[in-house]
Design an enzyme around this catalytic site. Structure first.
Site, PDB file in Angstrom:
ATOM      1  N   GLU A  44       0.826  -1.208   0.000  1.00 19.47           N
ATOM      2  CA  GLU A  44       0.000   0.000   0.000  1.00 19.47           C
ATOM      3  C   GLU A  44       0.860   1.257   0.000  1.00 19.47           C
ATOM      4  O   GLU A  44       0.593   2.188  -0.755  1.00 19.47           O
ATOM      5  CB  GLU A  44      -0.960   0.042   1.201  1.00 19.47           C
ATOM      6  CG  GLU A  44      -1.805   1.301   1.114  1.00 19.47           C
ATOM      7  CD  GLU A  44      -2.865   1.433   2.172  1.00 19.47           C
ATOM      8  OE1 GLU A  44      -2.780   0.753   3.204  1.00 19.47           O
ATOM      9  OE2 GLU A  44      -3.784   2.239   1.948  1.00 19.47           O
ATOM     10  N   ASP A  92      -0.754  -4.947   3.231  1.00 13.50           N
ATOM     11  CA  ASP A  92      -1.314  -3.756   3.876  1.00 13.50           C
ATOM     12  C   ASP A  92      -0.778  -3.753   5.313  1.00 13.50           C
ATOM     13  O   ASP A  92      -1.131  -4.614   6.117  1.00 13.50           O
ATOM     14  CB  ASP A  92      -2.852  -3.818   3.872  1.00 13.50           C
ATOM     15  CG  ASP A  92      -3.467  -2.469   4.225  1.00 13.50           C
ATOM     16  OD1 ASP A  92      -2.755  -1.633   4.812  1.00 13.50           O
ATOM     17  OD2 ASP A  92      -4.657  -2.270   3.917  1.00 13.50           O
ATOM     18  N   ILE A 117      -1.192  -1.601   7.839  1.00 13.57           N
ATOM     19  CA  ILE A 117      -2.281  -1.364   8.800  1.00 13.57           C
ATOM     20  C   ILE A 117      -3.560  -1.282   7.985  1.00 13.57           C
ATOM     21  O   ILE A 117      -3.777  -0.308   7.251  1.00 13.57           O
ATOM     22  CB  ILE A 117      -2.154  -0.032   9.574  1.00 13.57           C
ATOM     23  CG1 ILE A 117      -0.822   0.099  10.295  1.00 13.57           C
ATOM     24  CG2 ILE A 117      -3.302   0.106  10.589  1.00 13.57           C
ATOM     25  CD1 ILE A 117      -0.650   1.443  11.047  1.00 13.57           C
ATOM     26  N   ASP A 118      -4.391  -2.292   8.087  1.00 11.92           N
ATOM     27  CA  ASP A 118      -5.719  -2.193   7.473  1.00 11.92           C
ATOM     28  C   ASP A 118      -6.674  -1.820   8.603  1.00 11.92           C
ATOM     29  O   ASP A 118      -6.754  -2.530   9.610  1.00 11.92           O
ATOM     30  CB  ASP A 118      -6.123  -3.522   6.825  1.00 11.92           C
ATOM     31  CG  ASP A 118      -7.465  -3.388   6.114  1.00 11.92           C
ATOM     32  OD1 ASP A 118      -7.647  -2.402   5.388  1.00 11.92           O
ATOM     33  OD2 ASP A 118      -8.334  -4.258   6.320  1.00 11.92           O
ATOM     34  N   THR A 130      -6.844   1.864   9.287  1.00 18.73           N
ATOM     35  CA  THR A 130      -6.083   3.031   9.789  1.00 18.73           C
ATOM     36  C   THR A 130      -6.947   3.985  10.590  1.00 18.73           C
ATOM     37  O   THR A 130      -6.484   4.571  11.568  1.00 18.73           O
ATOM     38  CB  THR A 130      -5.514   3.870   8.625  1.00 18.73           C
ATOM     39  OG1 THR A 130      -5.264   3.020   7.540  1.00 18.73           O
ATOM     40  CG2 THR A 130      -4.269   4.603   9.033  1.00 18.73           C
ATOM     41  N   ASP A 175      -6.196  -4.851   0.460  1.00 14.98           N
ATOM     42  CA  ASP A 175      -7.283  -5.019   1.443  1.00 14.98           C
ATOM     43  C   ASP A 175      -7.831  -6.452   1.397  1.00 14.98           C
ATOM     44  O   ASP A 175      -8.438  -6.924   2.358  1.00 14.98           O
ATOM     45  CB  ASP A 175      -8.465  -4.088   1.121  1.00 14.98           C
ATOM     46  CG  ASP A 175      -8.094  -2.611   1.144  1.00 14.98           C
ATOM     47  OD1 ASP A 175      -7.398  -2.196   2.073  1.00 14.98           O
ATOM     48  OD2 ASP A 175      -8.527  -1.878   0.225  1.00 14.98           O
TER      49      ASP A 175
HETATM   50  C1  IPD Z   1      -9.599   0.665   4.560  1.00 12.84           C
HETATM   51  C2  IPD Z   1     -10.354  -0.348   5.417  1.00 12.84           C
HETATM   52  C3  IPD Z   1     -11.827  -0.060   5.417  1.00 12.84           C
HETATM   53  C4  IPD Z   1     -12.398  -0.015   4.024  1.00 12.84           C
HETATM   54  C5  IPD Z   1     -11.634   0.981   3.166  1.00 12.84           C
HETATM   55  C6  IPD Z   1     -10.141   0.652   3.174  1.00 12.84           C
HETATM   56  P1  IPD Z   1      -7.081   1.296   5.243  1.00 12.84           P
HETATM   57  O1  IPD Z   1      -8.220   0.365   4.503  1.00 12.84           O
HETATM   58  O2  IPD Z   1     -10.145  -1.671   4.956  1.00 12.84           O
HETATM   59  O3  IPD Z   1     -12.549  -1.040   6.130  1.00 12.84           O
HETATM   60  O4  IPD Z   1     -13.750   0.355   4.068  1.00 12.84           O
HETATM   61  O5  IPD Z   1     -12.153   0.913   1.857  1.00 12.84           O
HETATM   62  O6  IPD Z   1      -9.466   1.615   2.407  1.00 12.84           O
HETATM   63  O7  IPD Z   1      -7.081   2.610   4.537  1.00 12.84           O
HETATM   64  O8  IPD Z   1      -7.475   1.411   6.640  1.00 12.84           O
HETATM   65  O9  IPD Z   1      -5.828   0.506   4.999  1.00 12.84           O
HETATM   66 CA    CA Z   2      -6.568  -1.272   3.721  1.00 15.86          CA
HETATM   67 CA    CA Z   3      -3.625   0.548   5.162  1.00 13.30          CA
END
Ligand code: IPD
Ligand code: CA
Ligand code: CA
Length: 253
Positions: free
Chosen positions: A60, A77, A79-80, A82, A205
């Site tokens: 990412e 990813d 940190i998924d 964030t 993701d």
């Molecule tokens: C997000 C999360 C979130 C989803 C967003 C993503 P991030 O990733 O997975 O649940 O709804 O579309 O972008 O930005 O926290 O790595």
């Molecule tokens: Ca993510």
């Molecule tokens: Ca992320």
């Protein structure tokens, strides 16, 4: 993969603790969190490269790095979830998928705060820590809990999402927006949620979640059943009994 995730998790746990302190400062914790993100990705990349020096990466933060191998790449990813991390909500994960010639063959999703490590390898099953996972067996949408992702500021698709929500919400036991797509998919694999849909996701993701859901006996496709969810970012995952029902409801005219 587990070693790399454990190492990156140490830093994330420390940084998550700090975030609570920073919440009260004027500047807020967002710069700090993006630094934590980049740091975690560097650790993951270094550890995975140590184990498999010839594999490529799709990350990412760091983008694509081609490997000498030409067949394998890690999709990461760091940190998924964030926004959760930033707000001190302990629901986020490190997500690592391994792609071989376009196919995801292994995946790991690790919430360092709850210490739940979800992982799967093609043909070998899906696990939570050392427990084998299986998707739920519910066949009635009325009893089911469905996770989703709601588009937010700066993201397209607000109107289409509201239409989808309207179609689903009256026919299920509950909808959840927990804030980390990788964990939503892990929860489908674990049978905690019966299904999940979202549009506008990125490969990092979803990559790890694809193999988790499949190895736990679930289906994961695009919302209309298409096969390219990883790269279109349009995702529907569910147990086999509910997948078609959800697809029909979500795509109804
Ligand atoms: C997000 C999360 C979130 C989803 C967003 C993503 P991030 O990733 O997975 O649940 O709804 O579309 O972008 O930005 O926290 O790595
Ligand atoms: Ca993510
Ligand atoms: Ca992320």
């Amino acid at each position: 993969m587990t070693g790399a995730a454990q190492k990156a998790a140490k830093g994330l746990r420390r940084d998550f603790g700090e975030v609570e302190q920073l919440q009260v400062s004027h500047k807020g914790p967002s710069d700090f969190v993006s630094a934590a993100d980049i740091k975690a990705e560097k650790v993951l990349r270094a550890e995975l490269a140590k184990a498999r020096p010839r594999f490529g990466f799709l990350m990412e933060e760091g983008g694509e790095v081609k490997g000498e191998d030409g067949h394998h790449r890690w999709i990461i990813d760091p940190i998924d979830g964030t926004t959760n991390f930033l707000h001190g909500i302990p629901h986020f994960a490190i997500s690592i998928g391994l792609e071989m010639d376009g196919d995801i063959i292994a995946g790991l999703i690790f919430n360092p705060i709850t210490d739940e490590m979800f992982y799967a390898e093609k043909g070998k099953g899906a696990f939570l820590n050392d427990k084998r996972l299986r998707v739920s067996s519910r066949n009635n949408l009325l009893d089911s809990v469905i996770a989703t992702g709601i588009p937010f500021h700066g993201r397209p698709g607000h109107k289409p999402f509201l239409k989808q929500l309207e179609r689903v919400m009256g026919g299920v036991a509950g909808i959840r927006r927990m804030g980390a797509a990788s964990l939503d998919l892990a929860y489908v694999a674990a049978g905690r949620c019966d299904g999940f849909w979202e549009i506008g996701l990125q490969p990092w993701d979803i990559a790890a979640g694809i193999i988790l859901v499949r190895e736990a006996g679930g289906y994961i496709t695009e919302i209309d059943g298409g096969k390219n969810a990883l790269y279109t970012g349009n995702v529907l995952a569910a147990n086999p009994k509910l997948h078609k029902q959800l697809s029909d409801i979500l795509t109804a005219a």
